[in-house]
Design a protein around this motif. Structure first.
Motif, short mmCIF file in Angstrom:
data_model
loop_
_atom_site.label_atom_id
_atom_site.label_comp_id
_atom_site.label_asym_id
_atom_site.label_seq_id
_atom_site.Cartn_x
_atom_site.Cartn_y
_atom_site.Cartn_z
N LEU A 9 -31.91 66.04 -17.68
CA LEU A 9 -32.60 67.29 -17.98
C LEU A 9 -33.78 67.42 -17.04
O LEU A 9 -34.60 66.50 -16.94
N ASP A 10 -33.88 68.56 -16.36
CA ASP A 10 -34.97 68.80 -15.40
C ASP A 10 -35.11 67.66 -14.40
O ASP A 10 -36.21 67.17 -14.13
N ASN A 11 -33.97 67.19 -13.87
CA ASN A 11 -33.92 66.11 -12.88
C ASN A 11 -34.51 64.80 -13.38
O ASN A 11 -35.01 64.00 -12.61
N GLU A 12 -34.48 64.60 -14.68
CA GLU A 12 -34.96 63.36 -15.27
C GLU A 12 -33.84 62.74 -16.10
O GLU A 12 -33.19 63.42 -16.88
N ARG A 13 -33.62 61.43 -15.90
CA ARG A 13 -32.56 60.73 -16.64
C ARG A 13 -33.07 60.34 -18.01
O ARG A 13 -34.09 59.65 -18.15
N LEU A 14 -32.37 60.79 -19.05
CA LEU A 14 -32.70 60.48 -20.43
C LEU A 14 -31.46 59.95 -21.12
O LEU A 14 -30.35 60.08 -20.61
N VAL A 15 -31.64 59.34 -22.29
CA VAL A 15 -30.50 58.87 -23.07
C VAL A 15 -30.63 59.37 -24.51
O VAL A 15 -31.73 59.52 -25.03
N ILE A 16 -29.48 59.63 -25.12
CA ILE A 16 -29.42 59.98 -26.53
C ILE A 16 -28.78 58.79 -27.23
O ILE A 16 -27.69 58.36 -26.87
N VAL A 17 -29.48 58.27 -28.24
CA VAL A 17 -29.07 57.04 -28.90
C VAL A 17 -29.01 57.28 -30.41
O VAL A 17 -29.92 57.89 -30.97
N PRO A 18 -27.95 56.82 -31.09
CA PRO A 18 -27.95 56.92 -32.56
C PRO A 18 -28.96 55.93 -33.14
O PRO A 18 -29.25 54.88 -32.54
N GLN A 19 -29.51 56.26 -34.30
CA GLN A 19 -30.49 55.39 -34.96
C GLN A 19 -29.94 53.98 -35.15
O GLN A 19 -30.67 53.01 -35.01
N SER A 20 -28.65 53.85 -35.42
CA SER A 20 -28.05 52.54 -35.67
C SER A 20 -28.05 51.64 -34.43
O SER A 20 -27.91 50.42 -34.55
N ALA A 21 -28.21 52.21 -33.23
CA ALA A 21 -28.22 51.41 -32.00
C ALA A 21 -29.63 50.93 -31.63
O ALA A 21 -29.78 50.14 -30.71
N ILE A 22 -30.64 51.39 -32.36
CA ILE A 22 -32.01 50.96 -32.08
C ILE A 22 -32.26 49.65 -32.80
O ILE A 22 -32.09 49.53 -34.01
N LEU A 23 -32.68 48.64 -32.03
CA LEU A 23 -32.90 47.30 -32.57
C LEU A 23 -34.34 47.08 -33.00
O LEU A 23 -34.60 46.35 -33.95
N LEU A 24 -35.28 47.73 -32.30
CA LEU A 24 -36.69 47.46 -32.53
C LEU A 24 -37.51 48.68 -32.14
O LEU A 24 -37.21 49.34 -31.14
N LEU A 25 -38.55 48.97 -32.91
CA LEU A 25 -39.48 50.04 -32.58
C LEU A 25 -40.89 49.46 -32.51
O LEU A 25 -41.30 48.71 -33.40
N LEU A 26 -41.61 49.79 -31.45
CA LEU A 26 -43.01 49.41 -31.33
C LEU A 26 -43.84 50.67 -31.44
O LEU A 26 -43.63 51.63 -30.69
N ARG A 27 -44.79 50.66 -32.35
CA ARG A 27 -45.59 51.86 -32.59
C ARG A 27 -47.06 51.47 -32.50
O ARG A 27 -47.51 50.54 -33.15
N ASP A 28 -47.82 52.22 -31.71
CA ASP A 28 -49.25 52.01 -31.60
C ASP A 28 -49.92 53.22 -32.25
O ASP A 28 -50.01 54.29 -31.65
N ASP A 29 -50.37 53.05 -33.51
CA ASP A 29 -50.94 54.17 -34.25
C ASP A 29 -52.22 54.70 -33.63
O ASP A 29 -52.56 55.85 -33.79
N GLU A 30 -52.96 53.86 -32.89
CA GLU A 30 -54.17 54.34 -32.24
C GLU A 30 -53.86 55.33 -31.14
O GLU A 30 -54.56 56.32 -30.96
N ILE A 31 -52.77 55.09 -30.40
CA ILE A 31 -52.39 56.00 -29.32
C ILE A 31 -51.89 57.31 -29.91
O ILE A 31 -52.16 58.40 -29.40
#
Length: 122
Positions: free
Chosen positions: A97-119
């Motif tokens: 999209l707009d010359n940028e490579r992105l991926v669409i992933v199902p929730q079940s394929a996500i192994l780990l999420l890192l979240r920085d609440d301060e950011i």
């Protein structure tokens, strides 16, 4: 930079901008595409999240003549915009999209999420 305001992600899918690192070894050698493609796991940043898993509406047979409001309810996903995700590369669907490579992933394929609440200012 992709404008995600016009993008609608469906169901339990997540739009991710993959991290482009890893094409160079620790010693500074450039890795051929065949080596990079063999990696099973990849990381990236979550850009947009779908509504989640749809829940079926209960059917009320007592008043079948009555018009019902057909609103779909969803179980929300764990991923949020701005999270860093570690996902299975084999389940990712690549899009450009707009010359940028992105991926669409199902929730079940996500192994780990890192979240920085301060950011995220949460």
């Amino acid at each position: 930079m992709v404008n995600t305001d016009k993008i609608i992600i469906v169901g339990d899918r997540v739009l991710i901008r993959p991290h482009e690192g890893g094409k160079k070894s620790h010693g500074g050698l450039y890795l051929p595409p065949s080596v990079v493609e063999k990696e099973l796991v990849q990381s990236g940043y979550v850009l947009k999240v779908g509504p989640g898993y749809p829940i079926a509406s209960p059917v009320e047979e007592e008043e079948s003549w009555k018009e019902t409001e057909n609103t779909t309810k969803y179980i929300p996903l764990q991923a949020r915009n701005g999270d860093q995700a570690l996902y299975l590369k084999k389940d990712a669907i690549e899009v450009e999209l707009d010359n940028e490579r992105l991926v669409i992933v199902p929730q079940s394929a996500i192994l780990l999420l890192l979240r920085d609440d301060e950011i995220l200012n949460i």
